[in-house]
Design a protein around this motif. Structure first.
Motif, PDB file in Angstrom:
ATOM      1  N   TYR A  96       0.822  -1.203   0.000  1.00 29.72           N
ATOM      2  CA  TYR A  96       0.000   0.000   0.000  1.00 29.72           C
ATOM      3  C   TYR A  96       0.862   1.262   0.000  1.00 29.72           C
ATOM      4  CZ  TYR A  96      -4.041  -2.914   0.992  1.00 29.72           C
ATOM      5  OH  TYR A  96      -5.048  -3.845   0.901  1.00 29.72           O
ATOM      6  N   TYR A  97       0.397   2.262  -0.712  1.00 32.77           N
ATOM      7  CA  TYR A  97       1.098   3.540  -0.772  1.00 32.77           C
ATOM      8  C   TYR A  97       0.086   4.659  -0.947  1.00 32.77           C
ATOM      9  CZ  TYR A  97       0.237   3.556  -5.800  1.00 32.77           C
ATOM     10  OH  TYR A  97      -0.374   3.563  -7.029  1.00 32.77           O
ATOM     11  N   GLU A  98       0.465   5.858  -0.525  1.00 29.02           N
ATOM     12  CA  GLU A  98      -0.387   7.033  -0.716  1.00 29.02           C
ATOM     13  C   GLU A  98       0.022   7.724  -2.003  1.00 29.02           C
ATOM     14  OE1 GLU A  98      -0.688   9.519   2.717  1.00 29.02           O
ATOM     15  OE2 GLU A  98      -1.191   7.841   4.017  1.00 29.02           O
ATOM     16  N   GLN A  99      -0.917   8.368  -2.639  1.00 29.85           N
ATOM     17  CA  GLN A  99      -0.707   8.993  -3.941  1.00 29.85           C
ATOM     18  C   GLN A  99       0.550   9.857  -3.997  1.00 29.85           C
ATOM     19  OE1 GLN A  99      -3.673   9.371  -6.385  1.00 29.85           O
ATOM     20  NE2 GLN A  99      -2.378  10.252  -7.934  1.00 29.85           N
ATOM     21  N   GLU A 100       0.766  10.658  -2.963  1.00 34.41           N
ATOM     22  CA  GLU A 100       1.879  11.597  -2.983  1.00 34.41           C
ATOM     23  C   GLU A 100       3.192  11.002  -2.447  1.00 34.41           C
ATOM     24  OE1 GLU A 100      -0.318  11.701   0.758  1.00 34.41           O
ATOM     25  OE2 GLU A 100      -1.009  12.078  -1.270  1.00 34.41           O
ATOM     26  N   ASP A 101       3.163   9.737  -2.041  1.00 34.19           N
ATOM     27  CA  ASP A 101       4.353   9.122  -1.452  1.00 34.19           C
ATOM     28  C   ASP A 101       5.092   8.259  -2.473  1.00 34.19           C
ATOM     29  OD1 ASP A 101       6.324   8.050   0.128  1.00 34.19           O
ATOM     30  OD2 ASP A 101       4.988   7.581   1.795  1.00 34.19           O
ATOM     31  N   GLU A 102       5.882   8.917  -3.309  1.00 29.95           N
ATOM     32  CA  GLU A 102       6.608   8.214  -4.362  1.00 29.95           C
ATOM     33  C   GLU A 102       7.685   7.293  -3.801  1.00 29.95           C
ATOM     34  OE1 GLU A 102       8.007  10.779  -7.475  1.00 29.95           O
ATOM     35  OE2 GLU A 102       6.087  11.841  -7.568  1.00 29.95           O
ATOM     36  N   ASP A 103       8.261   7.642  -2.657  1.00 32.13           N
ATOM     37  CA  ASP A 103       9.308   6.797  -2.079  1.00 32.13           C
ATOM     38  C   ASP A 103       8.778   5.420  -1.707  1.00 32.13           C
ATOM     39  OD1 ASP A 103      11.231   8.779  -2.338  1.00 32.13           O
ATOM     40  OD2 ASP A 103      10.965   9.537  -0.294  1.00 32.13           O
ATOM     41  N   ILE A 104       7.628   5.383  -1.051  1.00 31.54           N
ATOM     42  CA  ILE A 104       7.040   4.100  -0.664  1.00 31.54           C
ATOM     43  C   ILE A 104       6.636   3.317  -1.911  1.00 31.54           C
ATOM     44  CG2 ILE A 104       5.031   3.010   0.455  1.00 31.54           C
ATOM     45  CD1 ILE A 104       7.077   3.846   2.503  1.00 31.54           C
ATOM     46  N   LEU A 105       6.037   3.976  -2.889  1.00 38.50           N
ATOM     47  CA  LEU A 105       5.665   3.313  -4.136  1.00 38.50           C
ATOM     48  C   LEU A 105       6.895   2.704  -4.812  1.00 38.50           C
ATOM     49  CD1 LEU A 105       3.809   2.549  -6.504  1.00 38.50           C
ATOM     50  CD2 LEU A 105       4.108   4.895  -7.363  1.00 38.50           C
ATOM     51  N   GLU A 106       7.948   3.494  -4.951  1.00 35.65           N
ATOM     52  CA  GLU A 106       9.165   3.004  -5.611  1.00 35.65           C
ATOM     53  C   GLU A 106       9.807   1.859  -4.841  1.00 35.65           C
ATOM     54  OE1 GLU A 106      11.728   6.342  -6.397  1.00 35.65           O
ATOM     55  OE2 GLU A 106      10.236   7.282  -7.708  1.00 35.65           O
ATOM     56  N   SER A 107       9.749   1.917  -3.518  1.00 36.58           N
ATOM     57  CA  SER A 107      10.291   0.820  -2.718  1.00 36.58           C
ATOM     58  C   SER A 107       9.540  -0.471  -3.003  1.00 36.58           C
ATOM     59  CB  SER A 107      10.209   1.144  -1.226  1.00 36.58           C
ATOM     60  OG  SER A 107      11.055   2.210  -0.902  1.00 36.58           O
ATOM     61  N   GLY A 108       8.227  -0.403  -3.050  1.00 36.98           N
ATOM     62  CA  GLY A 108       7.426  -1.588  -3.357  1.00 36.98           C
ATOM     63  C   GLY A 108       7.730  -2.132  -4.736  1.00 36.98           C
ATOM     64  N   GLU A 109       7.865  -1.238  -5.703  1.00 33.87           N
ATOM     65  CA  GLU A 109       8.198  -1.662  -7.068  1.00 33.87           C
ATOM     66  C   GLU A 109       9.581  -2.303  -7.116  1.00 33.87           C
ATOM     67  OE1 GLU A 109       5.502   1.534  -9.579  1.00 33.87           O
ATOM     68  OE2 GLU A 109       7.563   2.085  -9.048  1.00 33.87           O
ATOM     69  N   ASP A 110      10.519  -1.743  -6.361  1.00 30.27           N
ATOM     70  CA  ASP A 110      11.865  -2.321  -6.304  1.00 30.27           C
ATOM     71  C   ASP A 110      11.829  -3.727  -5.706  1.00 30.27           C
ATOM     72  OD1 ASP A 110      12.935  -0.028  -7.418  1.00 30.27           O
ATOM     73  OD2 ASP A 110      13.687   0.776  -5.513  1.00 30.27           O
ATOM     74  N   PHE A 111      11.098  -3.890  -4.604  1.00 32.93           N
ATOM     75  CA  PHE A 111      10.977  -5.221  -4.002  1.00 32.93           C
ATOM     76  C   PHE A 111      10.364  -6.205  -4.999  1.00 32.93           C
ATOM     77  CE2 PHE A 111      10.975  -3.141   0.341  1.00 32.93           C
ATOM     78  CZ  PHE A 111      12.166  -3.717   0.763  1.00 32.93           C
TER      79      PHE A 111
END
Length: 129
Positions: A96-111
């Motif tokens: 899960y990630y929030e719209q404005e939280d690109e760091d969390i989104l990118e971390s999930g994509e990296d994993f």
């Protein structure tokens, strides 16, 4: 196998691992003083779970922030779940990630890319990616 549950603090995430149902959740902030020691009991429980998993295993990760040492512990959790995936078990991981939280989104994509696991990006209050 008994459930593993820890309440969240300002430095540690909520850990809710219902081994009887194969439903797991990590949520909150993960910046413990010693990540390895914090996650060690959970990893031991996962080692036991993967010996006799449920028909479906579902992990939800809803982190607002995590540090580098927590990231390494997440990799260890994913490595254990990767065994289930390779054995053909039904594994679902929602990141899960929030719209404005690109760091969390990118971390999930990296994993997802590194671990080769079925990790779905889920926008909080939105749709899956």
């Amino acid at each position: 196998m008994e459930s593993y549950y820890l309440s969240a603090t300002h430095k540690t995430p909520r850990l809710s691992f219902d081994f009887a149902n194969g439903t797991f959740e990590i949520s909150g902030r993960s910046i413990p003083e010693n990540s390895i020691e914090f996650y060690k009991p959970l990893l031991k429980c996962l080692d036991e779970y993967i010996k006799d998993p449920k028909e479906q295993t579902h992990l939800k990760i809803i982190l607002e922030y995590f540090n580098t040492s927590s990231s390494k512990c997440l990799v260890e959790i994913f490595r254990r779940l990767e065994k289930l995936h390779k054995d053909g078990q039904n594994l679902k991981i929602d990141w899960y990630y929030e719209q404005e939280d690109e760091d969390i989104l990118e971390s999930g994509e990296d994993f997802r890319e590194i671990m080769k696991l079925p990790i779905e990006m889920v926008l909080i209050n939105g749709a899956k990616e």
